[in-house]
Design an enzyme around this catalytic site. Structure first.
Site, PDB file in Angstrom:
ATOM      1  N   GLY A 132      46.534  -3.071  54.327  1.00 20.89           N
ATOM      2  CA  GLY A 132      47.493  -1.798  54.086  1.00 20.89           C
ATOM      3  C   GLY A 132      48.550  -1.862  53.100  1.00 20.89           C
ATOM      4  O   GLY A 132      49.230  -1.096  53.609  1.00 20.89           O
ATOM      5  N   ALA A 133      47.856  -1.914  51.931  1.00 19.39           N
ATOM      6  CA  ALA A 133      48.570  -1.995  50.942  1.00 19.39           C
ATOM      7  C   ALA A 133      48.296  -0.570  50.045  1.00 19.39           C
ATOM      8  O   ALA A 133      48.485  -0.589  48.663  1.00 19.39           O
ATOM      9  CB  ALA A 133      48.569  -2.915  50.046  1.00 19.39           C
ATOM     10  N   GLU A 170      34.254   4.079  59.649  1.00 18.69           N
ATOM     11  CA  GLU A 170      35.622   4.789  59.327  1.00 18.69           C
ATOM     12  C   GLU A 170      36.075   5.401  60.448  1.00 18.69           C
ATOM     13  O   GLU A 170      36.948   6.083  60.915  1.00 18.69           O
ATOM     14  CB  GLU A 170      36.181   4.702  58.039  1.00 18.69           C
ATOM     15  CG  GLU A 170      37.307   4.731  58.117  1.00 18.69           C
ATOM     16  CD  GLU A 170      38.446   3.413  56.504  1.00 18.69           C
ATOM     17  OE1 GLU A 170      37.797   3.121  56.396  1.00 18.69           O
ATOM     18  OE2 GLU A 170      39.499   4.271  56.525  1.00 18.69           O
ATOM     19  N   ASP A 182      36.258   5.326  49.049  1.00 16.22           N
ATOM     20  CA  ASP A 182      37.264   4.064  48.787  1.00 16.22           C
ATOM     21  C   ASP A 182      35.666   3.115  49.186  1.00 16.22           C
ATOM     22  O   ASP A 182      35.561   1.687  47.953  1.00 16.22           O
ATOM     23  CB  ASP A 182      37.452   3.245  50.193  1.00 16.22           C
ATOM     24  CG  ASP A 182      39.472   3.620  50.196  1.00 16.22           C
ATOM     25  OD1 ASP A 182      39.592   4.384  49.237  1.00 16.22           O
ATOM     26  OD2 ASP A 182      40.226   3.956  50.853  1.00 16.22           O
ATOM     27  N   TYR A 234      47.342  11.874  56.762  1.00 11.72           N
ATOM     28  CA  TYR A 234      47.101  12.405  56.146  1.00 11.72           C
ATOM     29  C   TYR A 234      45.893  12.776  56.012  1.00 11.72           C
ATOM     30  O   TYR A 234      45.653  14.546  56.256  1.00 11.72           O
ATOM     31  CB  TYR A 234      45.638  10.708  56.449  1.00 11.72           C
ATOM     32  CG  TYR A 234      44.616  10.839  54.966  1.00 11.72           C
ATOM     33  CD1 TYR A 234      44.506   9.459  54.220  1.00 11.72           C
ATOM     34  CD2 TYR A 234      43.558  11.392  55.821  1.00 11.72           C
ATOM     35  CE1 TYR A 234      44.198   9.912  53.423  1.00 11.72           C
ATOM     36  CE2 TYR A 234      42.427  11.009  54.278  1.00 11.72           C
ATOM     37  CZ  TYR A 234      42.426  10.734  53.170  1.00 11.72           C
ATOM     38  OH  TYR A 234      41.372   9.939  52.567  1.00 11.72           O
TER      39      TYR A 234
END
Ligand code: ADP
Ligand code: MG
Length: 392
Positions: A132-133, A170, A182, A234
């Site tokens: 979560g960074a 996802e 990603d 988002y």
């Protein structure tokens, strides 16, 4: 460079964890890295350009084979394995963290894997990618699992396809409307290089970064402000981009460039215009960054990183005060360039700085965060590393 897959690293931990949890030996261990996006934010789902590199933090998955059709997944994260029969695997039947690995299994089927005729597996995950960074621990899981199952089940998918598999997992199983950035970074990256990706064609060019040779380091400031892409901002940004493209008569914002900004300003409301302006200028900044690296080397890219942050802060409005402060302090401490990285609303900022200034910059950021009353950030350097691979 730190190698987290070495002895005592995540690869060994994953193999040992599989044996301990399931009482069977791993027949293989695969790993995939998290990533830092050097530049090109929110451009991926607009069919645009991105330029990430993989970091030296990885997620490893150990695989044990089974005679039945059950898939079990476990993680150092979670006390209990999650178990599901392959005949019962649909997006609605999984939740929580297991949606990432099990979502990949489901998505492989959607891309043509014959899941009705494969045997089950036991999977155990270990990771040192911060969660979560904004460094994409999620894609590290998806990419490691996708590569492992592709090889174990003999599916023969190429890496761009495996990236799409991860994205589908996802989007449809986790429920986060994220783009291809990603997974592409995690699967296509090479050591000491960035990967310049055209998100429309998925053409990827590996571009040497030469940071270390130039005496530079990438410092990551993990603000510890947690973001959640499955909800909120988002998706709203994505919707604004789609609305902007529709109003401007194009199928995606990729079809427009800085020359279209004047018309965009006439046609769009102020907020949508600023969202569109970020995407159009950000695509151009990615192209400029790659060209500057080729022609002039890494010290020439700082201005693009700085400008990207301003665009995300003011036009796309995805920064938070902690990210702005980290960027400002890094710049004041003499960084070549600095920006927030990842989807925004929290996560990490990066600074390209002289390696000799790492300690000074770290102290300056820590004391500025303390003065502002912010949570103490985690600050560390990362090295551009190799993409997903089989470790043993
Ligand atoms: P990011 O990708 O920036 O780290 P995300 O919200 O996209 O953040 O993904 C984080 C989520 O991924 C976690 O909340 C957890 O569900 C899952 N996850 C990440 N790493 C692991 C792990 N090693 N084991 C289990 N789940 C993980
Ligand atoms: Mg993620």
């Amino acid at each position: 460079m730190q190698d987290t897959t070495g002895e005592g690293g995540v690869t060994a931990l994953a193999a040992a964890g599989l044996e301990r949890r399931y009482g069977r030996r791993a027949i293989g261990v695969w790993s995939a890295p998290g990533r830092v996006n050097l530049i090109g934010e929110h451009t991926d789902y607009n069919d645009g350009f991105v330029f990430p590199f993989a970091i030296d933090h990885r997620t490893a998955v150990a695989l044990g084979d089974r005679d039945d059709r059950v898939v079990r997944v476990s993680s150092a994260f979670a006390p209990e394995p999650v178990s599901i029969h392959l005949d019962e695997l649909v997006p609605e039947s999984v939740s929580g963290w297991s949606a990432y690995p099990l979502g990949v299994v489901w998505a492989l089927g959607r891309f043509g894997a014959d899941l009705a005729h494969v045997r089950g597996v036991d999977l155990h995950l270990e990771s040192d990618v911060p969660v979560g960074a904004g460094l994409s621990s999620s894609a590290a899981i998806e990419s490691a699992v996708a590569l492992a199952l592709d090889e174990h089940w003999g599916l023969g998918f190429d890496r761009p396809t495996l990236a799409k598999v991860g994205r589908l997992a996802e989007n449809r199983v986790v429920g986060a409307p994220t783009g291809i950035l990603d997974q592409s970074a995690s699967l296509l990256a090479q050591a000491d290089a960035g990967v310049f990706i055209d998100c429309r064609s998925l053409d990827a060019e590996v571009v040497p970064l030469h940071f270390a040779e130039a005496g530079l380091a990438i410092l990551v400031v993990d603000t510890r402000v947690e973001h959640a892409h499955a909800t909120g901002g988002y998706a709203a940004r994505r919707a604004s981009c789609e609305a902007g493209a529709l109003a401007l008569g194009v199928s995606s914002l990729r079809d427009l460039g800085p020359a279209d900004l004047e018309r965009a300003q006439r046609v769009l409301d102020d907020e949508t215009f600023r969202r569109v302006r970020h995407i159009l200028t950000e695509n151009q900044r990615v192209l400029d960054t790659v060209r500057a690296l080729h022609e002039r080397g890494p010290r020439a890219i700082g201005g693009y990183l700085d400008a990207s942050h301003v665009s995300m802060r003011d036009d796309f409005e995805i920064s938070v005060p902690e990210l702005d402060l980290a960027v400002e302090v890094a710049q004041r401490s003499g960084a070549v360039g600095a920006r927030m990285t990842g989807g925004g609303f929290g996560g990490s900022a990066i600074a390209l700085i002289d390696a000799a200034r790492v300690d000074k910059t770290r102290s300056a950021v820590l004391s500025a965060f303390a003065d502002a009353g912010f949570t103490t950030p985690k600050i560390f350097t990362v090295a551009p590393s190799q993409g997903a691979r089989r470790d043993r």
